[in-house]
Design a protein around this motif. Structure first.
Motif, PDB file in Angstrom:
ATOM      1  N   PRO A   1       0.641  -0.757   0.010  1.00 18.11           N
ATOM      2  CA  PRO A   1      -0.321  -0.032  -0.109  1.00 18.11           C
ATOM      3  C   PRO A   1       0.825   1.714  -0.351  1.00 18.11           C
ATOM      4  O   PRO A   1       0.451   2.280  -0.753  1.00 18.11           O
ATOM      5  CB  PRO A   1      -0.578  -0.092   1.207  1.00 18.11           C
ATOM      6  N   ASN A   2       1.491   1.120   0.742  1.00  8.84           N
ATOM      7  CA  ASN A   2       2.748   2.517   0.600  1.00  8.84           C
ATOM      8  C   ASN A   2       2.940   3.121  -0.737  1.00  8.84           C
ATOM      9  O   ASN A   2       3.791   3.672  -1.420  1.00  8.84           O
ATOM     10  CB  ASN A   2       3.745   2.421   1.952  1.00  8.84           C
ATOM     11  N   LEU A   3       3.717   1.687  -1.459  1.00  8.04           N
ATOM     12  CA  LEU A   3       4.447   1.949  -2.392  1.00  8.04           C
ATOM     13  C   LEU A   3       3.219   2.907  -4.250  1.00  8.04           C
ATOM     14  O   LEU A   3       3.703   3.735  -4.783  1.00  8.04           O
ATOM     15  CB  LEU A   3       4.870   0.693  -2.773  1.00  8.04           C
ATOM     16  N   ILE A   4       2.160   2.044  -3.528  1.00  2.74           N
ATOM     17  CA  ILE A   4       1.027   2.595  -4.571  1.00  2.74           C
ATOM     18  C   ILE A   4       0.747   4.242  -3.253  1.00  2.74           C
ATOM     19  O   ILE A   4       0.576   4.739  -5.007  1.00  2.74           O
ATOM     20  CB  ILE A   4      -0.373   1.555  -4.177  1.00  2.74           C
TER      21      ILE A   4
ATOM     22  N   ALA B   1      -6.026   6.952 -12.984  1.00  2.61           N
ATOM     23  CA  ALA B   1      -4.802   5.362 -12.828  1.00  2.61           C
ATOM     24  C   ALA B   1      -4.591   6.418 -10.879  1.00  2.61           C
ATOM     25  O   ALA B   1      -4.774   5.800  -9.738  1.00  2.61           O
ATOM     26  CB  ALA B   1      -3.924   6.247 -12.789  1.00  2.61           C
ATOM     27  N   ALA B   2      -4.555   7.190 -10.680  1.00  2.00           N
ATOM     28  CA  ALA B   2      -4.162   8.278  -9.056  1.00  2.00           C
ATOM     29  C   ALA B   2      -5.621   7.965  -8.317  1.00  2.00           C
ATOM     30  O   ALA B   2      -5.161   7.219  -7.250  1.00  2.00           O
ATOM     31  CB  ALA B   2      -3.727   9.821  -9.148  1.00  2.00           C
ATOM     32  N   ALA B   3      -6.446   7.909  -8.937  1.00  4.70           N
ATOM     33  CA  ALA B   3      -8.069   7.704  -8.225  1.00  4.70           C
ATOM     34  C   ALA B   3      -7.883   6.506  -7.345  1.00  4.70           C
ATOM     35  O   ALA B   3      -8.266   5.838  -6.699  1.00  4.70           O
ATOM     36  CB  ALA B   3      -8.955   7.989  -8.822  1.00  4.70           C
ATOM     37  N   VAL B   4      -7.880   5.647  -8.636  1.00  6.45           N
ATOM     38  CA  VAL B   4      -7.904   3.985  -8.793  1.00  6.45           C
ATOM     39  C   VAL B   4      -6.768   4.024  -7.453  1.00  6.45           C
ATOM     40  O   VAL B   4      -7.108   2.717  -6.437  1.00  6.45           O
ATOM     41  CB  VAL B   4      -7.447   3.356  -9.691  1.00  6.45           C
ATOM     42  N   SER B   5      -5.322   4.520  -7.678  1.00  7.80           N
ATOM     43  CA  SER B   5      -4.064   4.166  -6.858  1.00  7.80           C
ATOM     44  C   SER B   5      -4.886   4.237  -5.519  1.00  7.80           C
ATOM     45  O   SER B   5      -4.485   3.563  -4.302  1.00  7.80           O
ATOM     46  CB  SER B   5      -3.329   4.429  -7.560  1.00  7.80           C
ATOM     47  N   ASP B   6      -5.280   5.572  -5.237  1.00  9.92           N
ATOM     48  CA  ASP B   6      -6.203   6.061  -3.797  1.00  9.92           C
ATOM     49  C   ASP B   6      -6.869   4.821  -2.878  1.00  9.92           C
ATOM     50  O   ASP B   6      -6.818   4.819  -1.855  1.00  9.92           O
ATOM     51  CB  ASP B   6      -6.762   6.828  -3.554  1.00  9.92           C
ATOM     52  N   ALA B   7      -7.915   4.671  -4.136  1.00 15.57           N
ATOM     53  CA  ALA B   7      -8.879   3.706  -4.047  1.00 15.57           C
ATOM     54  C   ALA B   7      -8.307   1.956  -3.454  1.00 15.57           C
ATOM     55  O   ALA B   7      -8.001   1.522  -1.978  1.00 15.57           O
ATOM     56  CB  ALA B   7     -10.625   3.421  -4.211  1.00 15.57           C
TER      57      ALA B   7
ATOM     58  N   GLN C   1       2.498   4.113  10.113  1.00 14.47           N
ATOM     59  CA  GLN C   1       2.389   5.443   9.775  1.00 14.47           C
ATOM     60  C   GLN C   1       2.160   5.737   9.490  1.00 14.47           C
ATOM     61  O   GLN C   1       2.445   7.599   8.941  1.00 14.47           O
ATOM     62  CB  GLN C   1       2.920   5.643  11.579  1.00 14.47           C
ATOM     63  N   LEU C   2       3.523   5.858   8.074  1.00 12.43           N
ATOM     64  CA  LEU C   2       3.879   6.587   7.597  1.00 12.43           C
ATOM     65  C   LEU C   2       2.512   6.632   6.333  1.00 12.43           C
ATOM     66  O   LEU C   2       2.943   7.403   6.072  1.00 12.43           O
ATOM     67  CB  LEU C   2       5.338   5.447   5.989  1.00 12.43           C
ATOM     68  N   GLY C   3       2.121   5.435   5.332  1.00  6.69           N
ATOM     69  CA  GLY C   3       0.319   5.641   5.017  1.00  6.69           C
ATOM     70  C   GLY C   3      -0.603   6.358   5.221  1.00  6.69           C
ATOM     71  O   GLY C   3      -0.681   7.230   5.046  1.00  6.69           O
TER      72      GLY C   3
END
Length: 179
Positions: free
Chosen positions: A5-8, A37-43, A57-59
């Protein structure tokens, strides 16, 4: 902590400059693709963080910053692009974000900062802001909405943004006033 998730989320952070450049140069089809693409990566990053039990915590810090960078740059550059998003709405959106950020720093300075959690109104506001950018990009590419549709969306987004700013301000003042 390096997690999927952090990489995404990091991928989304790196998409912001691409979105800015596409919007600045009025390459609205490319801007739409990057934004989607950014919106999909957010979800996806949020879903995977919860599903894989990889909330970090980073995420928690990086995800909303990536969202704000994308939203604020979207409003700024789509406002600049021949006035497609009204500048007054851009000022409202960015001012709210600055208010929340300043309030967080102030609460932190006084040792009053609890774990930051978005409110339902804050989440609805973010959704509307994302939707406003998406609909504007769709309109720029495919003439999707008429002027009345866009004005209604802009007014609704403004109302939610202002209401959310007031809500966070009241909460912040209450937190500062508490013993």
């Amino acid at each position: 902590m390096v997690t999927v998730p952090n990489l995404i989320t990091l991928f989304r952070v790196f998409m912001v400059p691409a979105f800015i450049m596409a919007s600045f140069y009025r390459e609205f089809k490319l801007a739409l693709l990057v934004f989607l693409a950014a919106a999909v990566s957010d979800a996806l990053d949020g879903f995977l963080a919860r599903r894989l039990n990889q909330v970090s915590q980073l995420g928690v810090i990086m995800d909303p910053l990536a969202d704000k960078a994308l939203i604020d740059s979207g409003f700024l550059f789509l406002s600049y692009a021949d006035g497609k998003i009204p500048p007054w709405l851009t000022v409202i959106v960015i001012s709210r974000d600055l208010l929340i950020l300043s309030g967080g720093w102030l609460l932190s300075a006084f040792g009053k900062l609890k774990k930051l959690r978005p409110t339902p109104l804050g989440k609805a506001t973010a959704f509307l802001q994302f939707t406003t950018i998406l609909i504007t990009l769709l309109h720029l590419n495919f003439q999707l909405c008429n002027t009345i549709c866009l004005k209604g969306l802009y007014l609704t987004t403004a109302a939610f943004t202002v209401a959310s700013a007031v809500e966070y301000t009241v909460k912040g003042i209450g937190e500062l006033s508490s013993e």
